[in-house]
Design a protein around this motif. Structure first.
Motif, PDB file in Angstrom:
ATOM      1  N   ILE A  77       1.647   1.080 -30.328  1.00  0.00           N
ATOM      2  CA  ILE A  77       2.313   0.355 -31.201  1.00  0.00           C
ATOM      3  C   ILE A  77       2.761  -0.821 -30.874  1.00  0.00           C
ATOM      4  O   ILE A  77       2.642  -1.947 -31.232  1.00  0.00           O
ATOM      5  N   TYR A  78       3.415  -0.984 -29.555  1.00  0.00           N
ATOM      6  CA  TYR A  78       4.188  -2.143 -29.180  1.00  0.00           C
ATOM      7  C   TYR A  78       3.709  -2.099 -27.379  1.00  0.00           C
ATOM      8  O   TYR A  78       4.402  -1.557 -26.593  1.00  0.00           O
TER       9      TYR A  78
ATOM     10  N   VAL B 230       4.676   4.338 -27.951  1.00  0.00           N
ATOM     11  CA  VAL B 230       5.006   2.941 -27.875  1.00  0.00           C
ATOM     12  C   VAL B 230       3.764   2.295 -27.365  1.00  0.00           C
ATOM     13  O   VAL B 230       3.527   0.968 -27.682  1.00  0.00           O
TER      14      VAL B 230
ATOM     15  N   MET C 175       3.635  -4.405 -25.504  1.00  0.00           N
ATOM     16  CA  MET C 175       4.458  -5.318 -24.599  1.00  0.00           C
ATOM     17  C   MET C 175       5.889  -4.549 -24.100  1.00  0.00           C
ATOM     18  O   MET C 175       6.338  -4.928 -23.287  1.00  0.00           O
ATOM     19  N   VAL C 176       6.120  -3.595 -25.000  1.00  0.00           N
ATOM     20  CA  VAL C 176       7.346  -3.162 -24.796  1.00  0.00           C
ATOM     21  C   VAL C 176       7.220  -1.840 -23.746  1.00  0.00           C
ATOM     22  O   VAL C 176       8.318  -1.182 -23.247  1.00  0.00           O
ATOM     23  N   TYR C 177       6.044  -1.539 -23.661  1.00  0.00           N
ATOM     24  CA  TYR C 177       5.691  -0.053 -22.772  1.00  0.00           C
ATOM     25  C   TYR C 177       6.401  -0.030 -21.367  1.00  0.00           C
ATOM     26  O   TYR C 177       6.893   1.224 -21.403  1.00  0.00           O
TER      27      TYR C 177
END
Length: 307
Positions: A253-254, A250, A256-258
């Motif tokens: 790839i993302y 995560v 901000m969502v980590y």
């Protein structure tokens, strides 16, 4: 500019709220676990019976995990740096007891299997001495991933690494991509082995439960429900072994969502399984429940306990 400042304040407040919630949950679970450990040592029946000895082991293991993981969480939140040698010790202890809890749950399931499917040999196989031997085996099996990790780490780390101070994360000790793959493979092997043991015990106990009658049938079905709860708790614990790989993916790839994913994993797969042990043996078990009630209410229920 004002909108950006407002967004930053919202994020900071959300993180603060999350930290407070975690501290409340950890304090609650630690108090409950310490209360149950105190009750365990009050009655010789508990510390001479295998399943209660393993129950106490899971409580102690959970306390270690809760304390160490919370320390690392606070260090990360306040951006404290520590010596990497100390960080290595904390990480090894945390890794060891991360495996101790699911391995102990698997052994507890086997104990229920012996009690229900092999009742005539239960006293012989599940004695106090056998329990102490099993504790050594549990720690030996749980330490194998740490031995593999330390062997690779000592061969790869430079002398300068031990003396520097930095943020304490598990990723700090992974120098090669294949180290993460190896750790994943070991975790999946443990996951598969424990699932096989749980499923084997479940189907064997199910077979005995269908053939039993009367009081034996009631006792057997209760043991079967205990195995199911162990299986669910084990599943949550084993998902914890995969959290680091999910978070690493995560993060790439993302990003901000980590933070959200890591917080969810911490609550769901680290804190949640630690509240199931008191439920399974602290409240569902009649003997332990009466002892707990007697202790909490200052001996008001001593008569029921003696009966």
């Amino acid at each position: 500019m004002a909108a950006n400042d407002s967004s930053v304040r919202v994020i900071v407040r959300m993180i603060n709220d999350r930290i407070i919630i975690v501290q409340v949950l950890i304090s609650l679970f630690l108090c409950i676990n310490l209360l149950l450990i105190t009750v365990f040592f009050m009655k010789d029946f508990f510390y001479t019976t295998m399943r209660y000895i393993f129950f106490a082991l899971t409580l102690m293991s959970d306390c270690v995990i809760l304390i160490l993981s919370n320390v690392l969480l606070l260090f990360s939140y306040f951006e404290f740096t520590i010596n990497m040698s100390l960080c290595l010790i904390v990480y090894v202890a945390l890794s060891l007891y991360t495996f101790v809890t699911p391995v102990t749950l698997t052994v507890m399931t086997l104990e229920r299997f012996v009690a229900i499917c092999m009742p005539l040999r239960h006293g012989e196989l599940c004695s106090t001495r056998s329990a102490l031997h099993c504790i050594l085996i549990i720690h030996g099996v749980s330490s194998l991933p740490c031995v593999v990790f330390l062997s690779i780490f000592f061969a790869s780390a430079s002398h300068r690494f031990y003396t520097k101070s930095d943020m304490c994360f598990a990723e700090k000790f992974i120098f090669h991509t294949w180290q993460g793959h190896l750790r994943s493979a070991i975790s999946q092997f443990y996951f598969l082995t424990m699932c096989i043991v749980i499923m084997f015990s479940y189907f064997k106990i199910m077979k005995v439960a269908r053939a039993a009658s009367g009081q034996n049938r009631k006792s057997t079905w209760k043991g079967l429900r205990t195995v199911v709860l162990h299986g669910f708790q084990l599943l949550l614990c084993l998902f914890q072994l995969w959290c680091t790989f999910i978070e690493a993916a995560v993060l790439q790839i993302y990003p901000m969502v980590y933070v959200n994913v890591r917080y969810f994993n911490y609550i769901m797969f680290i804190l949640s399984p630690r509240c199931l042990s008191p439920l399974i043996y602290g409240l569902r078990d009649e003997k332990f429940f009466f002892a707990l009630r007697s202790f909490v209410l200052c001996g008001l229920y001593k008569k029921q306990l003696s009966n």
